[in-house]
Structure formats: structure tokens, C-alpha cells
Motif scaffolding. Structure first.
Motif, PDB file in Angstrom:
ATOM      1  N   PRO A 152      -2.282  -9.258   3.386  1.00  0.00           N
ATOM      2  CA  PRO A 152      -1.179  -9.401   2.428  1.00  0.00           C
ATOM      3  C   PRO A 152      -0.392 -10.687   2.645  1.00  0.00           C
ATOM      4  CG  PRO A 152      -1.178  -7.214   3.410  1.00  0.00           C
ATOM      5  CD  PRO A 152      -2.158  -8.039   4.180  1.00  0.00           C
TER       6      PRO A 152
ATOM      7  N   ASP B 151       2.636 -11.067   1.118  1.00  0.00           N
ATOM      8  CA  ASP B 151       4.054 -10.713   1.040  1.00  0.00           C
ATOM      9  C   ASP B 151       4.174  -9.192   1.071  1.00  0.00           C
ATOM     10  OD1 ASP B 151       3.435  -9.813  -1.581  1.00  0.00           O
ATOM     11  OD2 ASP B 151       4.229 -11.618  -2.525  1.00  0.00           O
ATOM     12  N   ASN B 152       5.409  -8.700   1.053  1.00  0.00           N
ATOM     13  CA  ASN B 152       5.635  -7.248   1.152  1.00  0.00           C
ATOM     14  C   ASN B 152       5.060  -6.489  -0.028  1.00  0.00           C
ATOM     15  OD1 ASN B 152       6.932  -7.514   3.607  1.00  0.00           O
ATOM     16  ND2 ASN B 152       8.980  -7.584   2.713  1.00  0.00           N
ATOM     17  N   LEU B 153       5.130  -7.064  -1.236  1.00  0.00           N
ATOM     18  CA  LEU B 153       4.596  -6.360  -2.399  1.00  0.00           C
ATOM     19  C   LEU B 153       3.079  -6.238  -2.308  1.00  0.00           C
ATOM     20  CD1 LEU B 153       5.061  -4.907  -5.033  1.00  0.00           C
ATOM     21  CD2 LEU B 153       5.111  -7.134  -6.200  1.00  0.00           C
ATOM     22  N   GLU B 154       2.417  -7.279  -1.865  1.00  0.00           N
ATOM     23  CA  GLU B 154       0.963  -7.171  -1.707  1.00  0.00           C
ATOM     24  C   GLU B 154       0.610  -6.153  -0.620  1.00  0.00           C
ATOM     25  OE1 GLU B 154      -3.098  -9.851  -1.496  1.00  0.00           O
ATOM     26  OE2 GLU B 154      -1.207 -10.797  -0.915  1.00  0.00           O
ATOM     27  N   ALA B 155       1.415  -6.059   0.414  1.00  0.00           N
ATOM     28  CA  ALA B 155       1.194  -5.042   1.444  1.00  0.00           C
ATOM     29  C   ALA B 155       1.325  -3.639   0.843  1.00  0.00           C
ATOM     30  CB  ALA B 155       2.176  -5.229   2.600  1.00  0.00           C
ATOM     31  N   GLU B 156       2.322  -3.445  -0.015  1.00  0.00           N
ATOM     32  CA  GLU B 156       2.473  -2.162  -0.700  1.00  0.00           C
ATOM     33  C   GLU B 156       1.272  -1.877  -1.594  1.00  0.00           C
ATOM     34  OE1 GLU B 156       6.189  -1.956  -2.854  1.00  0.00           O
ATOM     35  OE2 GLU B 156       7.311  -2.711  -1.125  1.00  0.00           O
ATOM     36  N   HIS B 157       0.818  -2.884  -2.332  1.00  0.00           N
ATOM     37  CA  HIS B 157      -0.332  -2.714  -3.221  1.00  0.00           C
ATOM     38  C   HIS B 157      -1.590  -2.387  -2.408  1.00  0.00           C
ATOM     39  CE1 HIS B 157       1.361  -4.962  -6.976  1.00  0.00           C
ATOM     40  NE2 HIS B 157       2.164  -4.006  -6.529  1.00  0.00           N
TER      41      HIS B 157
ATOM     42  N   ARG C 232       2.899 -15.245  -7.729  1.00  0.00           N
ATOM     43  CA  ARG C 232       2.739 -14.858  -6.324  1.00  0.00           C
ATOM     44  C   ARG C 232       1.339 -15.239  -5.847  1.00  0.00           C
ATOM     45  NH1 ARG C 232       2.489  -9.652  -6.472  1.00  0.00           N
ATOM     46  NH2 ARG C 232       2.334  -9.489  -4.220  1.00  0.00           N
TER      47      ARG C 232
ATOM     48  N   LYS D 279       0.292 -17.788  -2.702  1.00  0.00           N
ATOM     49  CA  LYS D 279      -0.665 -17.450  -1.643  1.00  0.00           C
ATOM     50  C   LYS D 279      -1.811 -18.454  -1.636  1.00  0.00           C
ATOM     51  CE  LYS D 279      -3.071 -13.587   0.467  1.00  0.00           C
ATOM     52  NZ  LYS D 279      -3.516 -12.194   0.312  1.00  0.00           N
TER      53      LYS D 279
END
Length: 189
Positions: free
Chosen positions: A17, A19-25, A176, A180
Motif C-alpha cells: 500500500p 497510503d492508508n486508503l490503499e491499505a484499507e482497500h 493517488r 504512487k
């Protein structure tokens, strides 16, 4: 777990990931892949209601320009791509979509750089795409034969044009992805 789903699970797990949103996804996608083998779209537009997509993002390595398509159904500028067929490897999907949508015969694309979980908009709104974003090195002077049934147009966007563009006209995660991509390009340069 179905072998083709296990391959996708490993691919998703390996996608670091940005960022945090990609980690959530990624966490969402991993939980989903562990819960069902029904991850490939079987009936257009939305059966099952959540399914796999492969984006293939052509990037000109000399200029950093990105090729996007003005998608008729989504009414957004998007990377080319499409739904992963039953038991198809997502990288094969990316290559197939580049050929079908752009007329580009290409080499394999490698591993996905980015992962998103997105509720769709436009004419086929209302389902969820779990999308793997593959980068394709492609020169902007390459001859293309875009699929006129799916796109109003195809355009190379320079980094400066993208910085000044209205984000509402793009996939909600596109900028985003660009961040990356820029970070990954800086570390390999």
C-alpha cells in the motif's frame, strides 16, 4: 480456495500500500477473496455485485505522459481496462484489454502497482470494482486503434495537464495512483 482466486489473493497481498486508503482497500480485498470464489463478473453489468477489474495504464517513459480514455459508460477519463474473465490471470486481462481497447500488441505487464475498491458511477453505476492497476510502458507516438464503441476519445495527458485538470472528471483514485507511480519511478531511477 479456487486456484485462480488464490493467485489473485497472492497478487493483492504482494501489492504494498502507498497510503492508508490503499491499505484499507487491500484489507477489504483480502477479506473478500477469502470469503468467496465468486469474484469474476459472470453477467454484465454487475453479477456478482463486486468483481475483479484490471486497469492497464499506458505511461510514456520518456515524458511521463499518461494515456486515458474518455469512457462512454462511466463518463470519466479512465485508464483502459476491463473485467477479469472467469479464471483469467489479471495480468493477462490487462494485456488483452490493451489489445482490444487500444489495438496495442504488447508484452506482459508484470505486477500491479496499485489496488482500489470503487463503487461504480455512470450508466452501469451501483456495483463495486476491485481493480488492479498495471503500468504499461508505451511511447506516445505509438499508433493506436481505440475501441470507438467504448470511448468518446483517447488522449495522452502530460504531467502538467494532469496537475491542472479537474479531479472530478477522473477515476476517484487516479491522482493517488499518480502519486504512487511517481514515488515508484523515483526509487527505480
Amino acid at each position: 480456495m479456487r486456484p485462480s482466486v488464490a493467485v489473485v489473493y497472492e497478487m493483492v497481498s504482494a501489492c504494498e500500500p502507498g497510503d492508508n486508503l490503499e491499505a484499507e482497500h487491500r484489507a477489504h480485498a483480502r477479506t473478500w477473496l477469502l470469503s468467496t470464489d465468486d469474484v469474476f463478473r459472470r453477467v454484465k453489468p454487475a453479477t456478482p455485485a463486486q468483481h475483479l477489474v484490471s486497469y492497464v495504464v499506458p505511461v510514456d517513459p520518456a515524458t511521463g505522459a499518461v494515456l486515458l480514455v474518455d469512457h462512454i459508460n462511466a463518463r470519466l477519463w479512465l485508464p483502459p481496462g476491463g473485467h477479469v474473465e472467469v479464471d483469467e490471470h489479471p495480468a493477462v486481462t490487462a494485456v488483452r484489454e490493451a489489445e482490444e481497447e487500444l489495438g496495442v500488441s504488447t508484452v506482459p505487464v508484470g505486477e500491479p502497482l496499485f489496488l482500489t475498491v470503487t463503487r461504480t458511477v455512470g450508466m452501469d453505476a451501483g456495483h463495486t470494482d476491485v481493480s488492479l492497476w498495471f503500468v504499461l510502458d508505451l511511447r506516445s507516438d505509438q499508433t493506436l486503434t481505440p475501441d470507438q464503441g467504448e470511448f468518446h476519445g483517447v488522449r495522452w495527458w502530460s504531467p502538467a495537464e494532469l496537475r491542472s485538470a479537474d479531479p472530478a472528471r477522473f477515476d476517484p483514485h487516479f491522482f493517488r495512483f499518480l502519486e504512487k507511480l511517481e514515488r515508484s519511478t523515483a526509487t527505480t531511477a
